[in-house]
Design a protein around this motif. Structure first.
Motif, mmCIF file in Angstrom:
data_model
loop_
_atom_site.group_PDB
_atom_site.id
_atom_site.type_symbol
_atom_site.label_atom_id
_atom_site.label_comp_id
_atom_site.label_asym_id
_atom_site.label_seq_id
_atom_site.Cartn_x
_atom_site.Cartn_y
_atom_site.Cartn_z
ATOM 1 N N ARG A 67 -6.996 0.601 12.071
ATOM 2 C CA ARG A 67 -5.889 -0.185 11.881
ATOM 3 C C ARG A 67 -5.751 -1.398 13.126
ATOM 4 N NH1 ARG A 67 -0.345 1.071 13.245
ATOM 5 N NH2 ARG A 67 -0.110 2.980 14.555
ATOM 6 N N GLY A 70 -10.040 -2.856 12.656
ATOM 7 C CA GLY A 70 -10.575 -3.255 11.277
ATOM 8 C C GLY A 70 -11.942 -2.439 11.215
ATOM 9 N N GLN A 251 -7.060 -5.573 1.370
ATOM 10 C CA GLN A 251 -7.654 -4.297 1.539
ATOM 11 C C GLN A 251 -8.668 -3.759 0.962
ATOM 12 O OE1 GLN A 251 -4.123 -1.995 2.924
ATOM 13 N NE2 GLN A 251 -5.092 -1.917 5.043
ATOM 14 N N GLY A 311 -9.020 -1.968 6.312
ATOM 15 C CA GLY A 311 -9.341 -3.411 6.520
ATOM 16 C C GLY A 311 -8.269 -4.256 6.981
ATOM 17 N N ILE A 312 -8.117 -5.154 7.574
ATOM 18 C CA ILE A 312 -7.272 -6.117 8.314
ATOM 19 C C ILE A 312 -7.447 -7.598 7.708
ATOM 20 C CG2 ILE A 312 -6.756 -4.475 10.166
ATOM 21 C CD1 ILE A 312 -8.728 -6.398 11.846
ATOM 22 N N GLU A 449 -14.150 -10.221 7.406
ATOM 23 C CA GLU A 449 -14.874 -8.812 7.564
ATOM 24 C C GLU A 449 -16.144 -8.877 7.280
ATOM 25 O OE1 GLU A 449 -11.053 -5.754 7.753
ATOM 26 O OE2 GLU A 449 -11.789 -6.436 5.583
#
Length: 453
Positions: A67, A70, A251, A311-312, A449
């Motif tokens: 967190r 990522g 996310q 995911g961020i 990402e």
């Protein structure tokens, strides 16, 4: 600020993790390390050993670490750190052989076997699992595409290549254990290296066995499959006990289908459902491989294990109230659907532009959702861009600097103050980032990402 501080602290812990082992090994037998020539191989070996074991911890995807970084950064660090550790292992071998000619044969063989296995797996990973290299070498790109078409190189084979690293790490542990127990004959050296191994292997065992066993007690059920296009389907899952755990827009989760004649390997999929409605969880999947081509045939009622969220990507939605530009390519629209649904619920007056590049109109999925968003969000602008056919009602070609500047200027967006979220094929994301950086957008305002190392 807090996230940056935590990242720094975690990296320091990683970099300094070999120090306790180095200290204990040195204190156990100081006369053996009186000169730099004697000390250097031990130090390099301890660093390589500790960092290789850290790879097991990273591969377990600990959420308390993910967190802050990522998962995409985790994967990139995972690959880079592994290569550094392998290089250090090779250097350790060369230095030790030059100094210790009386090595135990078993110790030498275990170390050599582990190093050879690491080098082979690293080579395969670089060729077949690293897009950064594949995209620059046409021959490798052709070979990988051919292997994928022949089903020689599939997701499950990539997983097996990755999991073989565990065998190599076990061989490294045995190499170190034999050396400390039968050559050095020192309890403290043997103990510290064994402790490091069991901490790392324990993390991996929890991830691969215990966590799955626990998740099977709280499974999900597939309750709906909606065809979005001939190749794209939306899958809706409901948790058998209680609501879906809290997640944020943008996310993704790892899904493992149980039974139904399908592989139980986990696969990552972006969440497309509204995080404010936790009765259900949905993902939208494009059939581009063996696994994704088969799951539309899975019968309703099939159970699944869903792990996450990770995911961020959508953090900028929550951490800022500035204007927002979403840039999607193809199936990269999936996290944007969740982000837009969340914005419609939380702040429907926020100024948002969505650029979505697809080959043709048949690739424009979830039309009812977008019609609803356009109706409910007065400051939302939807810009579909068709790359392979003319678009009489919009844009054709590819997203470029001219289109970005024109749409943002017409809606009085401040280009440098706007936040940008990007998702899609690697080349498309690279191009979008390059264009935005050319417009002097700060990298902290560009969010994406990329799961290719």
């Amino acid at each position: 600020m807090f996230r940056r501080l935590m990242r720094t602290m975690i990296l320091l812990v990683y970099l300094l993790s070999p120090l306790p082992a180095i200290f204990i090994v040195y204190k156990a037998n100081p006369p053996a390390y009186q000169t730099p020539k004697d000390l250097l191989p031990m130090v390099i070996g301890a660093i390589a050993y500790t960092w290789l074991l850290a790879e097991l911890v990273i591969s377990a995807r600990p959420k308390f670490l993910e967190r802050f970084f990522g998962l995409n950064h985790f994967y990139k660090f995972h690959g880079s750190a592994a290569l550094v550790a392998i290089v250090l292992s090779f250097l350790h071998k060369q230095l030790e052989e030059a100094i210790w000619s009386s090595y135990l044969q078993t110790v030498r063989q275990l170390g050599d076997l582990a190093l050879i296995l690491f080098l082979v797996l690293a080579g395969l990973s670089l060729i077949f699992m690293t897009d950064l290299i594949i995209r620059k070498i046409n021959v490798l790109h052709f070979i990988r595409n051919w292997l994928e078409k022949k089903h020689i190189l599939d997701f499950k084979y990539n997983v097996w290549i990755h999991n073989l690293n565990v065998i190599a790490i076990v061989l490294v542990f045995l190499h170190v254990f034999y050396f400390s127990a039968f050559y050095r004959k020192n309890f403290w050296i043997c103990g510290v290296y064994t402790l490091y191994f069991f901490i790392a292997f324990g993390s991996y065992f929890y991830h691969k066995v215990l966590k799955i066993k626990h998740a099977k007690r709280h499974p999900y059920t597939l309750i709906q499959i909606t065809p979005e296009s001939p190749m794209i389907h939306t899958f809706v899952f409901k948790r058998e006990r209680g609501n879906v755990p809290h997640y944020k827009a943008g996310q993704f989760v790892f899904i493992r289908m149980l039974g139904a004649g399908i592989s139980e390997e986990e696969h990552p999929f972006s969440i497309t459902s509204n995080p404010n409605d936790r009765r259900y969880l949905s993902v939208t999947v494009k059939s581009i491989g063996d696994y994704t081509s088969f799951i539309p045939k899975v019968p309703l009622g099939t159970r699944a294990i869903i792990e996450g969220p990770y995911g961020i990507l959508g953090n900028s939605v929550y951490h800022t109230k500035s204007d927002l530009v979403l840039i999607a390519g193809g199936i990269g629209i999936t996290p944007m659907l969740s982000i837009l649904k969340d914005l419609c619920h939380r702040n429907r007056k926020r100024r948002v532009i969505l650029f979505w590049n697809v080959p043709s109109t048949k690739d424009l999925i979830s039309k009812n959702v977008f019609n609803y968003l356009i109706e409910q969000m007065p400051k939302f602008t939807f810009v579909p861009i068709l790359s392979r056919e003319p678009n009489n009602n919009g844009e054709s070609g590819h997203l470029n600097r001219e289109k970005i500047v024109r749409y943002l200027s017409e809606r009085r967006f401040r280009i440098k103050r706007t936040h940008y979220i990007i998702c899609g094929p690697s080349r498309m994301m690279d191009s979008a980032v390059k264009t935005l950086r050319g417009l002097k957008v700060h990298k902290k305002k560009i969010h994406f990402e990329n799961f290719s190392m």
